[in-house]
Design a protein around this motif. Structure first.
Motif, PDB file in Angstrom:
ATOM      1  N   ALA A 233      49.023  37.750 -55.629  1.00 38.95           N
ATOM      2  CA  ALA A 233      49.549  39.537 -56.784  1.00 38.95           C
ATOM      3  C   ALA A 233      48.555  39.312 -58.453  1.00 38.95           C
ATOM      4  O   ALA A 233      48.052  40.028 -58.710  1.00 38.95           O
ATOM      5  CB  ALA A 233      50.344  38.883 -57.538  1.00 38.95           C
ATOM      6  N   ASP A 234      47.972  38.487 -58.612  1.00 36.26           N
ATOM      7  CA  ASP A 234      46.755  38.132 -60.152  1.00 36.26           C
ATOM      8  C   ASP A 234      45.464  38.287 -59.282  1.00 36.26           C
ATOM      9  O   ASP A 234      44.293  38.307 -60.178  1.00 36.26           O
ATOM     10  CB  ASP A 234      47.031  36.732 -61.404  1.00 36.26           C
ATOM     11  CG  ASP A 234      46.157  35.671 -60.197  1.00 36.26           C
ATOM     12  OD1 ASP A 234      47.016  35.200 -58.790  1.00 36.26           O
ATOM     13  OD2 ASP A 234      47.005  34.087 -60.620  1.00 36.26           O
ATOM     14  N   ARG A 235      44.877  38.622 -57.990  1.00 36.47           N
ATOM     15  CA  ARG A 235      43.891  38.303 -58.127  1.00 36.47           C
ATOM     16  C   ARG A 235      43.719  39.307 -56.111  1.00 36.47           C
ATOM     17  O   ARG A 235      43.881  39.053 -55.297  1.00 36.47           O
ATOM     18  CB  ARG A 235      43.327  36.610 -56.935  1.00 36.47           C
ATOM     19  CG  ARG A 235      42.834  36.427 -58.070  1.00 36.47           C
ATOM     20  CD  ARG A 235      42.247  34.944 -57.471  1.00 36.47           C
ATOM     21  NE  ARG A 235      43.133  34.298 -57.505  1.00 36.47           N
ATOM     22  CZ  ARG A 235      42.967  32.721 -56.742  1.00 36.47           C
ATOM     23  NH1 ARG A 235      41.673  32.906 -56.405  1.00 36.47           N
ATOM     24  NH2 ARG A 235      44.125  32.104 -56.327  1.00 36.47           N
TER      25      ARG A 235
END
Length: 740
Positions: A233-235
């Motif tokens: 989700a963060d990349r």
């Protein structure tokens, strides 16, 4: 002295009670009555007034005051005013970028440019970045997908409820939940089984019967889906194709806070919002009503503080005045500094020709809307510190004039830079610098051109007034007259860059100044426009008597607001026009005043040296085809000036022994001596003929007087000159030349 109060407890109080530390004293509740005042006198602090009683018979003629507020029915006083008020308050149905063709075209170009860049950005990264990411994350995505299906089939979401029933030792609730779970698992298992069979059959059919391209497309879609599901989700799987600028949503609280810190509100009065805050292009549009007593000028003076209160740069905040109220202010808050964004190449690069009678593109404003320029009936002053785009801004106007083959160009550059060199292809008269070179004196050439142009302007006024009404109905220059080669009255643009170099010339500076003042003041009315630019707009380098003759002003970045006021005109700073607030990065950006009813910011288009050469080459070809190339562009030298050799010529035509000669006689002799220079004088009537000679000799201190002669027995008086005055003027001139 110390007073001690002894307290004795009451008899009914038990022993051992703590001693009392305070006593209660009784105070009178009623104030002692004050002595009554004597009759006819008022008490201190009171006043009395005798008011007339309208019921008193002696109060005849007194009546209550009439109401001063007008009745409601007189608002508005007319239907026209009511409709005008409604028109001003009506919100447009469609925004300007939908209604206006220029803005629609700009939006369309932006959309094509933006989305083409986005598609190209992702297309380059697809094989080398996105595909490896998809292959790497797809196994994780398959596992996540399978786990999610398994949790759904076996009713994993109800496990917490069953565990809670076990912990509560609620057998009935647990049995109910267990039966519900078994029913769900059976149904979901059947659904999952059927779906699996359908997917397997579809996969086999696709593998056996589908063409290879469709099979590859299906595999790519499946792998991409699994890769998106498996990506962290963060990349994110896909990079951003644009830079996200610092932008925030504007609220009423932020606007109110900005006015509070700027001192535009008080405790009792705040601002009001007559319209909702909304997006307007690449920014926000906010309309506020300041408290009563505050005006648009107050908001201008607090411009920097308001920007600080909104937490933006001062170059992102723009103020517009509302005509309906002095206290109503319209703000446009840009998402980023719009003046630092290049305006782009000049549209003149794609233009085949320009009609100088019509407005032409010069730049864009802070919101990207086109700004059209015109040089008809006015003169323009351009000022700035060095390296801010002053010459390029002025050159764009000259390039537009060059693309109209019926506009005659005069170009003189005081600093002799390469910026104007290519105008030699089209300019009627052109000069560079102040130092003579290759046998050409640029200052003398400028002086000759100015004199030539002044004579042309004076002649135009006479000829326009004498033209027939069907050709010149109002005695003014028209497009048809300017393009008639027989009449020889084309539009003229006279450009002087770094004008201070010529005005400070030790010998000819004063005459150049006088001629430029005359042309800037008088010539625009007959189609001759003057455009001067300078980096020293002070009274010494560029006197106010010249600056004040320019109807239009354009100020790029300067060092102080006083210099900005000098260029734009006195009082411009109080109107909110201050070019010293522009930043060094704002090249080619300036404040325009006087070219139209509105004054504002212009981000001028760019046409560099190569662009200018392309445009001027095209302009030269166009003028050659129209037969309008003339002057220095085709090697035609200016006609000899009478004023340059007038003393020697007059001395040459004076006969031996003649001490006094009539002016008319001298003009006739001069026309015989040099018909190319003095022929037009000889064609004049006797009185204008004498006046022409008088005006030519006046700069040398020679005056004319009455000379009496006897002709056919009658005494005739006419104006003439003396030989001694001519000889003295020649001697004085020669002394000056020797001194130099």
């Amino acid at each position: 002295m110390t007073e001690t109060t002894t307290f004795t407890p009451p008899p009914d109080q038990p022993d051992g009670t703590d001693a009392q530390t305070a006593a209660v004293l009784t105070f009178p509740l009623m104030k002692a009555p004050e002595p009554a005042a004597p009759p006819g006198e008022a008490k201190p602090g009171e006043w009395e007034a005798e008011l007339p009683d309208t019921d008193d018979p002696e109060a005849e003629g007194l009546a209550e005051g009439a109401p001063v507020d007008p009745p409601r029915e007189v608002y508005p006083p007319s239907v026209a005013e009511w409709m005008e008020a409604r028109d001003k308050s009506r919100v447009p149905v469609l925004p300007d970028w939908v209604k206006l063709p220029d803005q629609r075209k700009a939006v369309r170009k932006w959309a094509i440019r933006h989305y083409s860049a986005v598609m190209g950005y992702h297309a380059v990264r697809l094989p080398c970045i996105y595909t490896p990411k998809v292959l790497y994350y797809s196994p994780r995505g398959a596992w996540r997908w399978s786990a999610a299906i398994g949790r759904w089939v076996f009713d994993a979401e109800g496990k917490s409820l069953r565990l809670a029933a076990v912990a509560a030792e609620d057998a009935a609730e647990y049995l109910r939940l267990s039966r519900q779970r078994n029913d769900r698992v059976r149904l979901r298992g059947v659904v999952a089984g059927i779906a699996s069979m359908v997917c397997l059959a579809a996969t086999l059919t696709l593998y056996v019967m589908a063409p290879s391209w469709l099979l590859l497309l299906a595999v790519a879609a499946l792998m991409t889906t699994l890769g998106v599901v498996g990506a962290p989700a963060d990349r994110p799987l896909i990079d951003m194709a644009k830079v996200t600028f610092r932008k925030r949503k504007l609220s009423s609280d932020i606007v109110i806070r900005a006015h509070e810190v700027a001192g535009l509100t008080s405790k009792d009065q705040s601002i009001a919002f007559p319209r909702p805050i909304g997006r307007d292009g690449d920014g926000w549009r906010v309309i506020v009503d300041l408290p009563y007593g505050k005006s648009f000028k107050d908001a201008l003076n607090a411009h920097t503080k308001v920007a600080s209160g909104m937490d933006i740069a001062a170059t992102q905040l723009f103020l517009d005045k509302d005509e309906s109220s002095e206290r109503r202010v319209s703000y446009w808050i840009a998402d980023r500094d719009p003046l630092a964004v290049p305006s782009g190449k000049s549209p003149l690069l794609g233009a085949t020709r320009v009609d100088f009678w019509k407005p032409f593109p010069w730049g864009v404003d802070e919101r990207g809307n086109p700004v059209m320029a015109t040089m008809l009936w006015l003169s323009l002053l351009v000022g700035a510190v060095p390296r801010q785009g002053k010459t390029f801004s002025a050159r764009t106007i000259a390039l537009a004039a060059a693309l109209d083959p019926y506009v005659r160009l005069y170009v003189f550059d005081g600093k002799a830079s390469p910026d104007w060199r290519k105008f030699a292809l089209v300019a009627h008269r052109i000069g560079f610098g102040i130092v003579p070179k290759n046998g050409i004196d640029p200052v003398g050439h400028l002086l000759t051109s100015l004199r030539e142009l002044k004579a042309d302007v004076e002649d135009r006024y006479h000829r326009l007034s004498e033209l027939p009404l069907h050709i010149c109905p109002e005695g003014k220059l028209t497009p048809e007259i300017s393009r008639d080669k027989k009449l020889n009255m084309p539009l003229i643009l006279f450009v002087v860059d770094e004008v201070q170099e010529y005005l400070q010339h030790p010998e000819h500076g004063k005459e150049i100044l006088a001629l430029l003042v005359y042309l800037a003041r008088v010539a625009p009315a007959v189609g001759v426009s003057v455009m001067t630019s300078t980096q020293k707009p002070d009274d010494k380098a560029c006197p106010s008597e010249l600056r004040d003759q320019h109807q239009a002003r354009f100020a790029l970045r300067v060092g102080a607001y006083q210099v900005s006021d000098t260029i734009l005109g006195a009082g411009s700073y109080s109107e909110g026009l201050d070019a010293s607030k522009l930043l060094k990065s704002h090249k080619g950006v300036g404040l325009l005043k006087g070219m139209s009813d509105d004054a504002g910011i212009v981000r001028t288009y760019l046409a560099d040296g190569r662009d200018a050469e392309r445009i001027l080459t095209r302009a030269a070809t166009l003028r050659e085809a129209e037969g309008t190339l003339s002057g220095d562009a085709v090697g035609e030298a200016p006609a000899p000036e009478a004023s340059a050799t007038i003393l020697d010529d007059v001395a040459a035509v004076l006969g031996k022994g003649e001490t006094k000669v009539w002016s008319e006689t001298i003009v006739d002799r001069l026309a015989t001596l040099r018909p190319e220079a003095y022929g037009p004088w000889a064609d004049l009537e006797p009185k204008p003929k004498a006046e022409a000679l008088t005006a030519a000799l006046k700069p040398f201190g020679i005056t004319t007087g009455q000379i009496s002669r006897r002709i056919d027995g009658e005494q005739v008086n006419k104006r003439g000159i003396k030989r001694d005055d001519v000889a003295a003027a020649i001697t004085e001139r020669n002394k000056k030349r020797e001194a130099e």
